[in-house]
Design a protein around this motif. Structure first.
Motif, short mmCIF file in Angstrom:
data_model
loop_
_atom_site.label_atom_id
_atom_site.label_comp_id
_atom_site.label_asym_id
_atom_site.label_seq_id
_atom_site.Cartn_x
_atom_site.Cartn_y
_atom_site.Cartn_z
N ASN A 211 0.81 -1.23 0.00
CA ASN A 211 0.00 0.00 0.00
C ASN A 211 0.84 1.27 0.00
OD1 ASN A 211 -2.50 -1.43 0.10
ND2 ASN A 211 -2.21 -1.74 2.30
N THR A 212 1.96 1.28 -0.70
CA THR A 212 2.76 2.48 -0.86
C THR A 212 3.18 2.63 -2.31
OG1 THR A 212 4.77 3.64 -0.17
CG2 THR A 212 4.86 1.24 -0.21
N ASN A 213 3.18 3.85 -2.81
CA ASN A 213 3.51 4.13 -4.20
C ASN A 213 4.94 4.65 -4.36
OD1 ASN A 213 0.93 3.39 -4.77
ND2 ASN A 213 0.17 5.45 -5.15
N GLU A 214 5.70 4.68 -3.30
CA GLU A 214 7.09 5.15 -3.37
C GLU A 214 8.03 3.97 -3.29
OE1 GLU A 214 10.19 7.53 -0.53
OE2 GLU A 214 8.18 8.42 -0.75
N ARG A 215 8.95 3.89 -4.24
CA ARG A 215 9.90 2.80 -4.31
C ARG A 215 11.33 3.34 -4.28
NH1 ARG A 215 7.03 -1.02 -2.51
NH2 ARG A 215 4.92 -0.60 -3.19
N ILE A 216 12.27 2.44 -3.94
CA ILE A 216 13.69 2.77 -3.91
C ILE A 216 14.39 1.91 -4.96
CG2 ILE A 216 15.76 2.90 -2.47
CD1 ILE A 216 13.90 2.97 -0.05
N ILE A 217 15.39 2.47 -5.61
CA ILE A 217 16.10 1.75 -6.66
C ILE A 217 16.59 0.40 -6.12
CG2 ILE A 217 18.13 1.77 -8.16
CD1 ILE A 217 17.88 4.75 -8.34
N GLY A 218 16.27 -0.67 -6.83
CA GLY A 218 16.66 -2.02 -6.44
C GLY A 218 15.67 -2.72 -5.53
N GLU A 219 14.61 -2.02 -5.12
CA GLU A 219 13.66 -2.62 -4.19
C GLU A 219 12.79 -3.65 -4.89
OE1 GLU A 219 9.92 -1.26 -1.30
OE2 GLU A 219 11.01 0.23 -2.49
N LEU A 220 12.51 -4.73 -4.17
CA LEU A 220 11.58 -5.76 -4.65
C LEU A 220 10.19 -5.48 -4.08
CD1 LEU A 220 13.81 -8.93 -4.13
CD2 LEU A 220 13.49 -7.62 -6.22
N PHE A 221 9.17 -5.55 -4.93
CA PHE A 221 7.81 -5.30 -4.46
C PHE A 221 6.84 -6.17 -5.23
CE2 PHE A 221 8.81 -2.30 -7.81
CZ PHE A 221 7.68 -2.28 -8.61
N LYS A 222 5.60 -6.19 -4.77
CA LYS A 222 4.56 -7.03 -5.37
C LYS A 222 3.36 -6.17 -5.76
CE LYS A 222 5.80 -11.09 -2.58
NZ LYS A 222 6.27 -11.93 -3.70
N VAL A 223 2.72 -6.57 -6.87
CA VAL A 223 1.52 -5.89 -7.37
C VAL A 223 0.40 -6.92 -7.44
CG1 VAL A 223 0.50 -4.55 -9.25
CG2 VAL A 223 2.94 -4.29 -8.70
N GLU A 224 -0.75 -6.56 -6.90
CA GLU A 224 -1.91 -7.46 -6.86
C GLU A 224 -3.02 -6.89 -7.73
OE1 GLU A 224 -3.58 -9.12 -3.01
OE2 GLU A 224 -5.19 -7.75 -3.62
N VAL A 225 -3.70 -7.78 -8.47
CA VAL A 225 -4.85 -7.39 -9.29
C VAL A 225 -5.86 -8.54 -9.29
CG1 VAL A 225 -3.89 -8.27 -11.45
CG2 VAL A 225 -5.54 -6.39 -11.51
N LYS A 226 -7.12 -8.21 -9.36
CA LYS A 226 -8.19 -9.21 -9.37
C LYS A 226 -8.80 -9.30 -10.76
CE LYS A 226 -9.37 -8.45 -4.51
NZ LYS A 226 -8.82 -9.74 -4.07
N ILE A 227 -9.25 -10.51 -11.11
CA ILE A 227 -9.87 -10.74 -12.41
C ILE A 227 -11.14 -11.57 -12.23
CG2 ILE A 227 -8.33 -12.71 -12.84
CD1 ILE A 227 -8.54 -12.03 -15.84
N ASP A 228 -12.26 -11.07 -12.78
CA ASP A 228 -13.56 -11.75 -12.69
C ASP A 228 -13.85 -12.47 -13.99
OD1 ASP A 228 -13.78 -10.58 -10.23
OD2 ASP A 228 -15.12 -8.97 -10.90
N ASN A 229 -14.50 -13.62 -13.88
CA ASN A 229 -15.02 -14.35 -15.04
C ASN A 229 -16.54 -14.29 -14.98
OD1 ASN A 229 -15.66 -16.05 -17.12
ND2 ASN A 229 -14.63 -17.86 -16.30
N ASN A 230 -17.14 -13.57 -15.92
CA ASN A 230 -18.59 -13.37 -15.93
C ASN A 230 -19.32 -14.36 -16.83
OD1 ASN A 230 -18.54 -11.14 -14.15
ND2 ASN A 230 -17.96 -9.79 -15.82
N TYR A 231 -18.69 -15.48 -17.11
CA TYR A 231 -19.34 -16.51 -17.92
C TYR A 231 -19.34 -17.81 -17.14
CZ TYR A 231 -20.76 -19.07 -22.09
OH TYR A 231 -21.46 -19.84 -22.99
N LYS A 232 -20.24 -18.73 -17.49
CA LYS A 232 -20.42 -19.97 -16.72
C LYS A 232 -19.24 -20.93 -16.85
CE LYS A 232 -22.69 -22.52 -20.43
NZ LYS A 232 -23.74 -23.50 -20.77
#
Length: 552
Positions: A211-232
């Motif tokens: 939950n932070t948008n500031e990074r340091i050169i060489g830093e490792l970080f993770k990005v999360e995103v959700k995906i919905d399937n609207n079909y059966k």
């Protein structure tokens, strides 16, 4: 006067009409839907256009409200599909019986065939009410005056008023019923249409896991995103994470029908600046919602993030899966630091009990693996975990300590090869038996001749006569005996054409040895065969030779 009379007449007619009007009027609703979430909860189809494909689902939603009569409803929904030429291409029906005041809801699915022509189609829906109100009134009114009739057949009345499953047997249900509603719905068949909705996949709610948008050169970080399937049906999509339109990472994501999956990307801050992070896919059936992030990368001196150490456990392992109680074991723990230079105490637990610890010192972005020696004393399965990382664990089986005997390498080798040991023991026992038999036979033969040759031995038993030393068997003779025994077995099974010539047999008889004498004696005493008579004929000649050797 005439006006008053007309007013009174009109009021009476109005009152009569009000009396005839039912307490509540039935209400019907019909629609073409794409997704059903409940009995009366659905999502309308996005276009009402379908391909001529049996995989396509044309779902007709039908609902009737306020149709229950005396807390009973039975509706028969009839569906007839007409093509653009006015011909019937499909039909079906659904009957819904209820013993409640709830709305009657029905879903009917039509699967278009591959031979359906393109154009506009019409679905004619008719609803028939099967409740015979007069019969239901009569059956119910029977209980108004005298309820003792229930005792004649209490089970039947109980079933009728609680579930109504026997309503047909009581003449309450009519066939086909009274037509109470009719409606038409339209849809279109097009070969260019797809069975999937335009928003089959919805990518949404992208965020940094810390939950932070500031990074340091060489830093490792993770990005999360959700995906919905609207079909059966389940679906797969190749998802790419981009930074300023440059692909950083890709993943193949599988999402079950009508469900949501969470995807996490690993990234590393490369250079200073402000950047835009977004996503892309390999299919057009994707919509995006809150799927973009803006972040900045700074150098270590300018960043305000390095106020405290952020040491995180990345992994752990154990050098042994099976150990003896009290035996030394080593746990390897990998840690990294995404914050200020600092240290952290790493504690190793066995079944939630501390068994060892060490301290690790890490600089910013440094990663290190440390070794933690431990000793496990509790036998059985020990669950090894590390502090601040409960999801990382290894199972180690601790057994009773080995005795000094089992530590012997020769004993271990014997334990590892039980079959070989058994074969050796059997062979040694067999060899010992053969040696004992050979020794006994040879000594008996020699003592027999000694008794006959020496005066005064006639009064002695065979066991009282001492065997001469030169005839006592030696261990070295065992090999000769076994060799001659093997040759005899081979001769037994050789074809007659390959048998030893009589001349050679005569030569062998002329130079008999004590071992050969033993073979003949063994055949006569232990294993008599069909040739025993010939062996008996040879005995006088054999005794003559023994006397000659004795006199010599």
């Amino acid at each position: 006067m005439a006006k008053h009379t007309a007013a009174i007449a009109g009021l009476m007619i109005l009152t009569f009409l009000l009396f005839l009007q039912p307490v509540s009027a039935a209400d019907f609703k019909f629609d073409i839907v794409a997704k059903v979430s409940g009995s009366d909860n659905y999502t309308r189809h996005w276009s009402n256009i379908y391909p001529p494909d049996s995989k396509a689902d044309i779902i007709i939603h039908s609902a009737a409200y306020d149709v229950a009569y005396r807390r009973m409803s039975d509706l028969n929904f009839l569906y007839v599909v007409y093509d653009p030429m006015g011909n019937v291409v499909a039909l079906g029906n659904q009957e819904k019986f209820q013993r409640s005041y709830d709305p009657v809801v029905a879903y009917y699915t039509i699967h278009p065939a591959s031979d359906w022509i393109e154009g506009n189609y019409r679905v004619r829906i008719q609803v028939y009410d099967r409740i015979n109100r007069q019969a239901l009134d009569n059956f119910t009114n029977d209980l108004t005056g005298d309820q003792s009739v229930i005792m004649d057949d209490p089970g039947t009345y109980k079933t009728f008023f609680e579930t109504g499953s026997n309503a047909g047997d009581k003449g309450v249900l009519a066939s086909p019923g009274t037509l109470t509603a009719q409606a038409d719905l339209n849809f279109k068949i097009s070969k260019s249409a797809t069975i999937y909705p335009p928003d089959r996949f919805v990518l949404h709610d992208a965020r940094f896991t810390d939950n932070t948008n500031e990074r340091i050169i060489g830093e490792l970080f993770k990005v999360e995103v959700k995906i919905d399937n609207n079909y059966k049906d389940d679906g797969t999509v190749k998802l790419a994470m981009l930074v300023d339109n440059n692909i950083v990472s890709t993943k193949d994501v599988a999402v079950k029908g009508f469900s949501t999956s969470t995807v996490i990307f690993d990234a590393k801050a490369g250079k200073e600046g402000t950047f835009k992070l977004h996503f892309g896919t390999d299919t057009p059936d994707v919509k995006y919602k809150n799927a973009e992030l803006t972040f900045s990368i700074k150098n270590e001196a300018e960043s305000t993030k390095l106020d405290i150490p952020k040491i995180e456990i990345k992994g752990m392992n154990v050098d042994k899966e099976f150990v003896s109680a009290g035996e030394n074991t080593t746990v390897s723990v990998t840690a990294s630091n995404n914050g200020k230079t600092g240290s952290k105490t790493i504690t190793v637990y066995s079944n939630n009990v501390p068994v060892g610890s060490t301290e690790v010192q890490l600089q910013y972005l440094e990663e290190k693996t440390v070794q933690v020696p431990i000793i496990l004393k509790n036998t059985g399965i020990n669950r090894i975990t590390v502090s601040d990382a409960p999801s990382l664990f290894r199972n180690v089986f601790v057994q009773e300590p080995e005795s000094p005997l089992t530590k012997n390498p020769i004993v271990k080798r014997l334990q590892d090869n039980p079959l070989k040991v058994s074969m050796i023991v059997v062979f040694m026992v067999f060899a010992g038996v053969l040696y004992s038999v050979r020794k006994r036979l040879l000594e008996d033969e020699v003592r027999t001749h000694a008794k006959r040759r020496e005066p005064g031995n006639d009064q002695k038993t065979l066991d009282d006569v001492e065997t001469p030393a030169e005839y006592k068997p030696k261990l070295s003779d065992m090999g000769k005996y076994l060799k001659s025994f093997g040759e005899r077995i081979k001769l037994r099974f050789k074809p007659k054409a390959l048998a030893i010539p009589p001349e050679q047999l005569q030569q062998q008889e002329d130079v008999e040895k004590p071992s050969e004498v033993l073979v003949k004696t063994y055949k006569q005493i232990v294993r008599p065969s069909k040739k025993s008579k010939s062996s008996k004929k040879l005995r006088p000649e054999h005794e003559k030779k023994m006397r000659t050797k004795g006199n010599g």
